[in-house]
Motif scaffolding. Structure first.
Motif, mmCIF file in Angstrom:
data_model
loop_
_atom_site.group_PDB
_atom_site.id
_atom_site.type_symbol
_atom_site.label_atom_id
_atom_site.label_comp_id
_atom_site.label_asym_id
_atom_site.label_seq_id
_atom_site.Cartn_x
_atom_site.Cartn_y
_atom_site.Cartn_z
ATOM 1 N N MET A 136 0.826 -1.207 0.000
ATOM 2 C CA MET A 136 0.000 0.000 0.000
ATOM 3 C C MET A 136 0.863 1.261 0.000
ATOM 4 O O MET A 136 0.536 2.261 -0.649
ATOM 5 C CB MET A 136 -0.921 -0.006 1.211
ATOM 6 N N VAL A 139 2.289 1.827 -3.578
ATOM 7 C CA VAL A 139 1.261 2.329 -4.486
ATOM 8 C C VAL A 139 0.943 3.794 -4.185
ATOM 9 O O VAL A 139 0.857 4.631 -5.098
ATOM 10 C CB VAL A 139 -0.005 1.465 -4.386
ATOM 11 N N ALA A 140 0.780 4.115 -2.906
ATOM 12 C CA ALA A 140 0.435 5.486 -2.540
ATOM 13 C C ALA A 140 1.559 6.457 -2.875
ATOM 14 O O ALA A 140 1.320 7.549 -3.401
ATOM 15 C CB ALA A 140 0.101 5.549 -1.046
ATOM 16 N N ARG A 143 2.169 6.411 -7.077
ATOM 17 C CA ARG A 143 1.080 6.945 -7.879
ATOM 18 C C ARG A 143 0.759 8.390 -7.512
ATOM 19 O O ARG A 143 0.535 9.217 -8.387
ATOM 20 C CB ARG A 143 -0.167 6.076 -7.697
ATOM 21 N N TRP A 146 -4.906 11.302 -6.211
ATOM 22 C CA TRP A 146 -6.067 10.838 -5.468
ATOM 23 C C TRP A 146 -5.849 9.441 -4.881
ATOM 24 O O TRP A 146 -6.451 9.100 -3.845
ATOM 25 C CB TRP A 146 -7.298 10.835 -6.369
ATOM 26 N N VAL A 147 -4.996 8.639 -5.523
ATOM 27 C CA VAL A 147 -4.697 7.309 -4.966
ATOM 28 C C VAL A 147 -3.988 7.453 -3.622
ATOM 29 O O VAL A 147 -4.338 6.771 -2.631
ATOM 30 C CB VAL A 147 -3.838 6.498 -5.956
ATOM 31 N N ASP A 148 -3.017 8.329 -3.557
ATOM 32 C CA ASP A 148 -2.308 8.579 -2.311
ATOM 33 C C ASP A 148 -3.249 9.135 -1.251
ATOM 34 O O ASP A 148 -3.218 8.716 -0.083
ATOM 35 C CB ASP A 148 -1.153 9.547 -2.570
ATOM 36 N N LEU A 150 -6.537 8.769 -1.007
ATOM 37 C CA LEU A 150 -7.500 7.757 -0.578
ATOM 38 C C LEU A 150 -6.870 6.757 0.377
ATOM 39 O O LEU A 150 -7.422 6.461 1.456
ATOM 40 C CB LEU A 150 -8.071 7.046 -1.803
ATOM 41 N N LEU A 151 -5.706 6.208 -0.002
ATOM 42 C CA LEU A 151 -5.053 5.225 0.861
ATOM 43 C C LEU A 151 -4.610 5.837 2.185
ATOM 44 O O LEU A 151 -4.670 5.180 3.235
ATOM 45 C CB LEU A 151 -3.855 4.612 0.125
ATOM 46 N N SER A 152 -4.175 7.085 2.163
ATOM 47 C CA SER A 152 -3.760 7.751 3.400
ATOM 48 C C SER A 152 -4.934 7.952 4.343
ATOM 49 O O SER A 152 -4.804 7.796 5.558
ATOM 50 C CB SER A 152 -3.096 9.087 3.080
ATOM 51 N N ARG A 207 5.712 4.572 2.247
ATOM 52 C CA ARG A 207 5.278 5.730 1.459
ATOM 53 C C ARG A 207 6.281 6.867 1.575
ATOM 54 O O ARG A 207 6.634 7.508 0.568
ATOM 55 C CB ARG A 207 3.903 6.190 1.923
#
Length: 325
Positions: A136, A139-140, A143, A146-148, A150-152, A207
């Motif tokens: 995770m 990816v955060a 990318r 918005w992906v970062d 959302l995962l955060s 991250r």
């Protein structure tokens, strides 16, 4: 008129001086000296670790616990679940080094066999936390956008859950009294609950490392040469971002050993007939005044195991951090 000294001048051959690398490097098999190859981050870390007594002491204890967990019969041939009420609370002696518990079971054998449950739960929980949280985090961080975000935010939700309270809620929900769950299912529930409540920490560590590394020159060069996202992540980002996660995982094993013992002590984790240090401490709490050895021995092994992994993590952290060398 010719110079009278011209004929007397003698040309002396020049001797090539050896370089510093030739004089300091050790000779190889042919007797010639060679220059030492430059070490990378892991090479420097291993060089520092070899000279740290704390590293070797902690590794010796960890190796002992691993052997105890894998081959408990090497240390005790007594069945840890076999009891005899005639030996109830017999104090330590020649027949039983750690004495017998309330049900007449050998405390030494139970301490030895209890290592397996604690080590297995801690290792599998750490592996799941690092793999899921690390993925995770990659990816955060890579990318972004918005992906970062959302995962955060999802990680922040799990950060808000109190660890002990969350583990109790999960385990009491899926492992209610009288449910007759198997030992394997209960162990997997404990592992899953630990992973669910701790993955955001490893996610944030990975991250942060990815965010600090993805703008490096070699990453930009690989992207300019047409390297895909998969190649950049696995060939460039991942090897250079693992160091902080390795340090955290080493310390996390010790933390999970203590967490498993805490949950078992509270009666929501592993349960009899599984043998673990937390269960032994739970069973000894009513007999602390009259038979304190029932508590001392499993508690001592628990503290020593946790301390060994914490010491190893501290040594690895100092070796991997250039500022601490």
């Amino acid at each position: 008129m010719s110079d009278p000294t011209a004929g007397s001048m003698v040309t002396t051959p020049t001797v090539e001086q050896p370089s510093a690398a030739d004089t300091t490097a050790p000779p190889n098999k042919s007797g010639k000296r060679r220059a030492d190859k430059p070490r990378g981050l892991l090479g420097d870390a291993w060089y520092d670790l070899r000279h740290k007594p704390m590293f070797w002491i902690s590794m010796a204890f960890i190796a002992l616990f691993v052997v105890m967990a894998a081959f408990p019969s090497l240390f005790s041939s007594v069945d840890p679940t076999q009891g005899d009420l005639a030996r109830s609370r017999v104090e330590p002696g020649g027949n039983a080094w750690f004495g017998y518990d309330v049900q007449g079971r050998d405390v030494f054998a139970r301490v030895i066999y209890g290592t397996r449950a604690s080590i297995v739960v801690a290792l599998l929980s750490t592996l799941g936390t690092i793999l899921f949280g690390g993925a995770m985090g990659i990816v955060a961080g890579y990318r972004g956008g918005w992906v970062d975000a959302l995962l955060s935010r999802i990680a922040d939700i799990f950060f808000g859950l109190p660890f002990l309270l969350g583990a109790i809620v999960i385990l009491t929900t899926f492992n209610q009294p009288g449910s007759n769950n198997s030992k394997f299912k209960i162990m997997m529930l404990v592992i899953v609950s630990l992973v669910i409540l701790t993955w955001p920490v490893s996610m944030r560590i990975m991250r942060s490392s990815v965010l600090a590394t993805k703008q490096a020159d070699y990453i930009m060069a690989a992207r300019a040469l047409g390297a895909g996202a998969g190649r950049i992540v696995f060939r460039h980002l991942l090897p250079n971002c693992l160091a902080p996660l390795l340090v955290y995982s080493t310390i996390l094993i010790g933390a999970f050993i203590g967490a498993e013992a805490t949950l078992s002590f509270l009666g929501v984790g592993l349960q009899s007939p599984v043998v673990s240090w937390g269960i032994m401490i739970n069973e000894a709490q009513d007999w602390i005044r009259v038979s304190p050895y029932l508590l001392y021995f499993p508690a001592a092994f628990l503290v020593l195991a946790v301390l060994s992994f914490v010491m190893l993590g501290e040594a690895v952290r100092e070796a991997l951090d250039p500022k601490l060398r």
